[in-house]
Design a protein around this motif. Sequence first.
Motif, PDB file in Angstrom:
ATOM      1  N   MET A 307       0.821  -1.204   0.000  1.00 41.45           N
ATOM      2  CA  MET A 307       0.000   0.000   0.000  1.00 41.45           C
ATOM      3  C   MET A 307       0.862   1.264   0.000  1.00 41.45           C
ATOM      4  N   PRO A 308       0.363   2.345  -0.620  1.00 38.99           N
ATOM      5  CA  PRO A 308       1.101   3.609  -0.553  1.00 38.99           C
ATOM      6  C   PRO A 308       1.328   4.009   0.905  1.00 38.99           C
ATOM      7  N   GLY A 309       2.552   4.395   1.198  1.00 34.32           N
ATOM      8  CA  GLY A 309       2.866   4.828   2.552  1.00 34.32           C
ATOM      9  C   GLY A 309       3.156   3.704   3.530  1.00 34.32           C
ATOM     10  N   LYS A 312       7.740   1.036   1.664  1.00 38.47           N
ATOM     11  CA  LYS A 312       8.520   0.345   0.635  1.00 38.47           C
ATOM     12  C   LYS A 312       9.837   1.057   0.351  1.00 38.47           C
ATOM     13  N   THR A 313       9.739   2.365   0.135  1.00 39.35           N
ATOM     14  CA  THR A 313      10.934   3.120  -0.243  1.00 39.35           C
ATOM     15  C   THR A 313      11.994   3.038   0.855  1.00 39.35           C
ATOM     16  N   GLY A 314      11.568   3.251   2.074  1.00 40.48           N
ATOM     17  CA  GLY A 314      12.525   3.260   3.190  1.00 40.48           C
ATOM     18  C   GLY A 314      13.162   1.889   3.393  1.00 40.48           C
ATOM     19  N   LEU A 330      11.099   3.441  -7.969  1.00 40.02           N
ATOM     20  CA  LEU A 330      10.469   3.661  -9.282  1.00 40.02           C
ATOM     21  C   LEU A 330       9.831   5.040  -9.386  1.00 40.02           C
ATOM     22  N   ASP A 331       9.364   5.598  -8.262  1.00 40.99           N
ATOM     23  CA  ASP A 331       8.808   6.957  -8.306  1.00 40.99           C
ATOM     24  C   ASP A 331       9.911   7.980  -8.619  1.00 40.99           C
ATOM     25  N   ASP A 332      11.100   7.768  -8.042  1.00 41.68           N
ATOM     26  CA  ASP A 332      12.235   8.654  -8.351  1.00 41.68           C
ATOM     27  C   ASP A 332      12.673   8.476  -9.804  1.00 41.68           C
ATOM     28  N   PRO A 342       5.282  11.551  -9.766  1.00 44.05           N
ATOM     29  CA  PRO A 342       4.049  10.816 -10.058  1.00 44.05           C
ATOM     30  C   PRO A 342       2.811  11.617  -9.637  1.00 44.05           C
ATOM     31  N   ALA A 343       2.865  12.249  -8.468  1.00 49.12           N
ATOM     32  CA  ALA A 343       1.700  13.000  -7.994  1.00 49.12           C
ATOM     33  C   ALA A 343       1.347  14.120  -8.982  1.00 49.12           C
ATOM     34  N   ALA A 344       2.372  14.827  -9.485  1.00 50.98           N
ATOM     35  CA  ALA A 344       2.112  15.918 -10.431  1.00 50.98           C
ATOM     36  C   ALA A 344       1.546  15.365 -11.743  1.00 50.98           C
ATOM     37  N   PHE A 354      -0.419   8.192 -16.192  1.00 54.28           N
ATOM     38  CA  PHE A 354       0.663   7.881 -15.257  1.00 54.28           C
ATOM     39  C   PHE A 354       1.017   6.403 -15.321  1.00 54.28           C
ATOM     40  N   ARG A 355       0.000   5.530 -15.343  1.00 52.10           N
ATOM     41  CA  ARG A 355       0.256   4.078 -15.335  1.00 52.10           C
ATOM     42  C   ARG A 355       1.049   3.634 -16.565  1.00 52.10           C
ATOM     43  N   ASP A 356       0.723   4.207 -17.731  1.00 54.60           N
ATOM     44  CA  ASP A 356       1.474   3.844 -18.947  1.00 54.60           C
ATOM     45  C   ASP A 356       2.956   4.138 -18.756  1.00 54.60           C
ATOM     46  N   ARG A 357       3.230   5.317 -18.209  1.00 57.23           N
ATOM     47  CA  ARG A 357       4.639   5.720 -18.057  1.00 57.23           C
ATOM     48  C   ARG A 357       5.311   4.925 -16.953  1.00 57.23           C
ATOM     49  N   GLU A 358       4.546   4.627 -15.919  1.00 55.84           N
ATOM     50  CA  GLU A 358       5.096   3.832 -14.812  1.00 55.84           C
ATOM     51  C   GLU A 358       5.531   2.448 -15.327  1.00 55.84           C
ATOM     52  N   THR A 359       4.702   1.856 -16.207  1.00 56.40           N
ATOM     53  CA  THR A 359       5.047   0.537 -16.765  1.00 56.40           C
ATOM     54  C   THR A 359       6.330   0.620 -17.589  1.00 56.40           C
ATOM     55  N   ALA A 374      12.042  -0.311  -5.045  1.00 56.32           N
ATOM     56  CA  ALA A 374      10.789   0.061  -4.390  1.00 56.32           C
ATOM     57  C   ALA A 374       9.807   0.471  -5.477  1.00 56.32           C
ATOM     58  N   CYS A 375       8.683  -0.243  -5.573  1.00 54.21           N
ATOM     59  CA  CYS A 375       7.659   0.118  -6.560  1.00 54.21           C
ATOM     60  C   CYS A 375       6.738   1.167  -5.964  1.00 54.21           C
ATOM     61  N   GLY A 376       5.974   1.809  -6.832  1.00 56.49           N
ATOM     62  CA  GLY A 376       4.880   2.647  -6.350  1.00 56.49           C
ATOM     63  C   GLY A 376       3.745   1.721  -5.917  1.00 56.49           C
ATOM     64  N   GLY A 377       2.890   2.232  -5.049  1.00 57.08           N
ATOM     65  CA  GLY A 377       1.830   1.389  -4.505  1.00 57.08           C
ATOM     66  C   GLY A 377       0.851   0.867  -5.537  1.00 57.08           C
ATOM     67  N   GLY A 378       0.770   1.560  -6.687  1.00 58.38           N
ATOM     68  CA  GLY A 378      -0.211   1.158  -7.686  1.00 58.38           C
ATOM     69  C   GLY A 378       0.338   0.238  -8.763  1.00 58.38           C
ATOM     70  N   VAL A 379       1.509  -0.312  -8.535  1.00 60.42           N
ATOM     71  CA  VAL A 379       2.141  -1.132  -9.575  1.00 60.42           C
ATOM     72  C   VAL A 379       1.283  -2.344  -9.935  1.00 60.42           C
ATOM     73  N   ARG A 410       0.200  11.526  -1.145  1.00 59.57           N
ATOM     74  CA  ARG A 410      -0.331  10.322  -1.797  1.00 59.57           C
ATOM     75  C   ARG A 410      -1.700  10.677  -2.379  1.00 59.57           C
ATOM     76  N   PRO A 411      -1.705  11.144  -3.636  1.00 63.48           N
ATOM     77  CA  PRO A 411      -2.926  11.712  -4.196  1.00 63.48           C
ATOM     78  C   PRO A 411      -4.076  10.712  -4.283  1.00 63.48           C
ATOM     79  N   LEU A 412      -3.765   9.466  -4.607  1.00 62.97           N
ATOM     80  CA  LEU A 412      -4.855   8.512  -4.794  1.00 62.97           C
ATOM     81  C   LEU A 412      -5.459   8.105  -3.458  1.00 62.97           C
TER      82      LEU A 412
HETATM   83  O1  LIG Z   1      -0.604   3.952  -4.832  1.00 59.47           O
HETATM   84  C1  LIG Z   1      -0.474   4.581  -5.868  1.00 59.47           C
HETATM   85  O2  LIG Z   1      -1.247   4.445  -6.830  1.00 59.47           O
HETATM   86  C2  LIG Z   1       0.691   5.477  -5.979  1.00 59.47           C
HETATM   87  C3  LIG Z   1       1.706   5.372  -5.051  1.00 59.47           C
HETATM   88  C4  LIG Z   1       2.883   6.216  -5.047  1.00 59.47           C
HETATM   89  O3  LIG Z   1       4.002   5.466  -4.568  1.00 59.47           O
HETATM   90  P1  LIG Z   1       4.167   5.031  -2.996  1.00 59.47           P
HETATM   91  O4  LIG Z   1       3.414   3.750  -2.824  1.00 59.47           O
HETATM   92  O5  LIG Z   1       5.625   4.832  -2.815  1.00 59.47           O
HETATM   93  O6  LIG Z   1       3.623   6.115  -2.172  1.00 59.47           O
HETATM   94  C5  LIG Z   1       3.150   6.774  -6.444  1.00 59.47           C
HETATM   95  O7  LIG Z   1       3.597   5.779  -7.323  1.00 59.47           O
HETATM   96  C6  LIG Z   1       1.921   7.403  -7.045  1.00 59.47           C
HETATM   97  O8  LIG Z   1       1.601   8.529  -6.277  1.00 59.47           O
HETATM   98  C7  LIG Z   1       0.750   6.434  -7.113  1.00 59.47           C
END
Ligand SMILES: O=C(O)C1=C[C@@H](OP(=O)(O)O)[C@@H](O)[C@H](O)C1
Length: 456
Positions: A307-309, A312-314, A330-332, A342-344, A354-359, A374-379, A410-412
């Motif tokens: 889950m976001p937050g 994972k990153t730490g 992956l967010d960096d 990613p938030a912007a 965002f998802r297309d670019r994340e992939t 470390a993946c983003g939470g939405g991977v 964490r916008p989502l």
């Molecule tokens: O859960 C998500 O969909 C997202 C999580 C974020 O990463 P973290 O899980 O590291 O916060 C980041 O990729 C983006 O804001 C979308």
Amino acid sequence: MTGREVIAPAADAVAEALAAGRAVRDAEQGPAPEDAPYGLLGGALGHSWSPRIHRELGSFPYALHALPDPADAADLVRSGDWRGLNVTIPHKRLAAEAADVRTPFVEAHGAANTLVRLDDGRVLADNTDPWGFAFLLDGFLRRHMGADASWLRGRKAVVLGTGGASEAVGSVLSEAGAEVARISRSGGPGHGYGTLVEDHGDAALLVNTTPVGMYPACPASPLPAGILGAMEGLRGVLDIVYNPLRTGLVLDARDAGIPAEGGLVMLVAQALRSSELWQGVGLDHDLVGRIAGELERGSMNVFFIGMPGCGKTGAARRLARMVQRPFVDLDDAFEMEYGETPAACIARDGEAAFRDRETAVLAAHGADTGLVVACGGGVVCRPENRRLMEQNGTVVMLDRPLDQLSRNDRPLTAARGVEALAAERMPLYREWADLEVRCTGSAEGDAVLVRSLLGL
Ligand SMILES: O=C(O)C1=C[C@@H](OP(=O)(O)O)[C@@H](O)[C@H](O)C1
Ligand SMILES: Nc1ncnc2c1ncn2[C@@H]1O[C@H](COP(=O)(O)OP(=O)(O)O)[C@@H](O)[C@H]1O
Ligand SMILES: [Mg+2]
């Protein structure tokens, strides 16, 4: 986003340790080629695992001879001061011809992967690929069929590809009593991919000997998805490609419930056989599994999902530091590639963009080896992301109680609410994970736990 977290211990020490690691890797590539008794002759060698493997087998120093010009290659074979050479593309034929003595397999197929300097100075050309494949096949049949090579007697085996490697593989399968069908993309009726299911749906084993699926164009498969599942007699799949560890073909087979393995064991086994010939002694064959296991552990990426937050990153950053591996967030990486966070990106272009670019960012790193990521939470929102990780990776899910998740930036999470996100994603995290870890309360603790559970 880099630097969002303050990390205490000595960055300099880490840099030093990484530099030392690089020095060790350089040393493993061996001394100046002309001084080494053993080595690998080929055109463009890039990064080869052979020096590492032969070092473990006792054939060391082992040098890389990247000689694209056939005249230089022939010169090394004829006049080089070496005891043993492996030979790879494009010089296998040249090596067979330039030798003084040839084994029956080399005589029949005109390709050598091993040259041995005999006591009287003459050069013997051998090919240890059949031995290596037989070793892989034997272990595969024992593990998955509870049988030895006699299991193949009277069964059909399909071999993809008609090049040199297919001859080594085909000879082993025929010798075991299999009916072998060698097919290629351009093969005619009965010998092509188009009618594979109709012509060879009864095959019990399928082996890929083509380079399709090999790094960096991975994960890819020589066959369209769905074909393997439609072959009703199919009981096992082998791919002699070893980088990535799990090719598209291996992943497709496993998805269809068919046991499948890649070519790493064959790589190590053919090397062991070469080393035996050079050293003139029998080596412990258990070394194959041990060396392949070490190579696999070292090259597997570790992906953190959750889950976001959740941390994972730490945790990933700390694990990378502990085991001296490169760290990728992956967010960096996204921010570096696209010039915005990613938030912007989500705020301006929406989540789908965002998802297309994340992939795309994941694809670039998933083909790499030895990383902690470390993946983003939405991977897990994109099904295709799964095999980008699986091809070379172990997936670790960090599980932290929802009320303890960090919500900053964490916008989502803010838009949809943590409960809704969790309902959608928790089942996917669990399904994709090879390992689930309940957070310990600190990123350091999580990293230590994952390290020990993965044996890193
Ligand atoms: O859960 C998500 O969909 C997202 C999580 C974020 O990463 P973290 O899980 O590291 O916060 C980041 O990729 C983006 O804001 C979308
Ligand atoms: N295991 C943990 N226990 C408590 N807090 C943590 C843990 N791991 C990370 N944190 C804190 O939670 C926040 C989010 O961590 P982060 O690694 O950025 O999560 P993610 O990458 O999963 O979104 C950070 O502020 C970090 O200090
Ligand atoms: Mg993160």
